[in-house]
Design an enzyme around this catalytic site. Sequence first.
Site, PDB file in Angstrom:
ATOM      1  N   HIS A  18       0.845  -1.204   0.000  1.00 54.05           N
ATOM      2  CA  HIS A  18       0.000   0.000   0.000  1.00 54.05           C
ATOM      3  C   HIS A  18       0.881   1.254   0.000  1.00 54.05           C
ATOM      4  O   HIS A  18       0.688   2.163  -0.825  1.00 54.05           O
ATOM      5  CB  HIS A  18      -0.898  -0.017   1.235  1.00 54.05           C
ATOM      6  N   GLU A  19       1.848   1.299   0.907  1.00 54.14           N
ATOM      7  CA  GLU A  19       2.701   2.484   1.015  1.00 54.14           C
ATOM      8  C   GLU A  19       3.595   2.654  -0.201  1.00 54.14           C
ATOM      9  O   GLU A  19       3.928   3.779  -0.584  1.00 54.14           O
ATOM     10  CB  GLU A  19       3.549   2.396   2.294  1.00 54.14           C
ATOM     11  N   HIS A  22       1.874   4.831  -2.736  1.00 53.78           N
ATOM     12  CA  HIS A  22       2.028   6.259  -2.440  1.00 53.78           C
ATOM     13  C   HIS A  22       3.435   6.733  -2.810  1.00 53.78           C
ATOM     14  O   HIS A  22       3.624   7.800  -3.410  1.00 53.78           O
ATOM     15  CB  HIS A  22       1.791   6.517  -0.951  1.00 53.78           C
TER      16      HIS A  22
END
Length: 419
Positions: A18-19, A22
């Site tokens: 997920h990170e 980003h």
Amino acid sequence: MKGILAFIFIFGVIVVIHEFGHFYFAKKAGILVREFAIGMGPKIFAHTGKDGTAYTIRILPLGGYVRMAGWGEDKTEIKTGTPASLTLNSDGIVIRINLSGKGFDVNSLPMNVTGFDFEDRLEITGLVLDETKTYKVDHDATIVEEDGTEVRIAPLDVQYQNATIWGRLMTNFAGPMNNFILGVLAFILLMFMQGGVADTSSNQVTVVEGSALAAAGLETGDKILSVNGQVTDSYADISKMIGQAVQDASSAPKFDLLVEQDGTEKNVSVTAKQEDGTYRLGVSPILKTGVLDKIIGGVQQAGVTALMIVTALKNLIASFDVKQLGGPVAIYSVSNQAAQDGWMSIIGLMAMLSINVGIFNLIPIPALDGGKIVMNILEGIRRKPLKPETESYITLAGVAIMVVLMLVVTWNDIMRVFF
């Protein structure tokens, strides 16, 4: 121990992926990523890349985070009087500010900081040998924070707020997007691990070893043409007939089957076996084993899972009940069970949870990615950004909601799992 390791693996992979979404799109948008961390808490390893990002591994193996310049609570704070050592280049410009109290450069200049501006004017002021001096700071200078983490300073031009609306929107959406991608890939991997995709449209079946059907001489690949005189054209028909017979059975039900084996039809009588409190024949759908079948099956399973989660979320909103929610304790509980069942269960759980995390993060609550995306869209419509104070108040309200919700969910988990 298996349960703990499974929890760390599942939760860690989901959060890091997920990170990374980003991280990747922030860099594409020209936003400085000051740190990409795997794990939480005190750091045990750090490396500053040529891209200016500090890559760290931290002691608690639970997820990770991305620290973007100007995003959220990312601020550089130096209290008046803080001792620092400055490393200057040949032009007298500061290229490194060390606040950690250790690891000084041999030729560093000691200073007690009285003021600084690392965003606009790029300068630092302080007492050097009881004389107040101001030094220019290089745009790409680094600062060693009190915990020893060395990161780039964050001038305004590389901050999150100064990226394009499209760049910020993609940066916020990329986390959930990566969770969806991980979910799809994990389901595809699961299809390969189990050897294929269930074909419920065929009456050709897989026979479980040691089952009642196996004892009656049936083999994987045989077709069940009818159950108790009723024609079965698909596994869905077979499952329905068997399910109806065993639903309220007080003793082991007997089935008269018409099967096709090696091109020959024959009648077989089978008595179900009792397993785990119910009666079973030991039959499951035949598997489609082609590579493309497995890939398509994985994608379809991801779609079905996403639809189930969205439906559950809609029902939860329509009739809210906190007892239906689960948090880290509940995830640990199911991870522990998955660990006992083996790698296929672990991969399946990770796929489902990853899609769940992706959908949850798109809920338009300010503290979540969905809330940030809504603000990006509003800014695009208004053609001007929200006031920083307004955005801060909205974000704080979202954080407060999430903290309260997490406390309630964790308490609910503890009561459900341990009491």
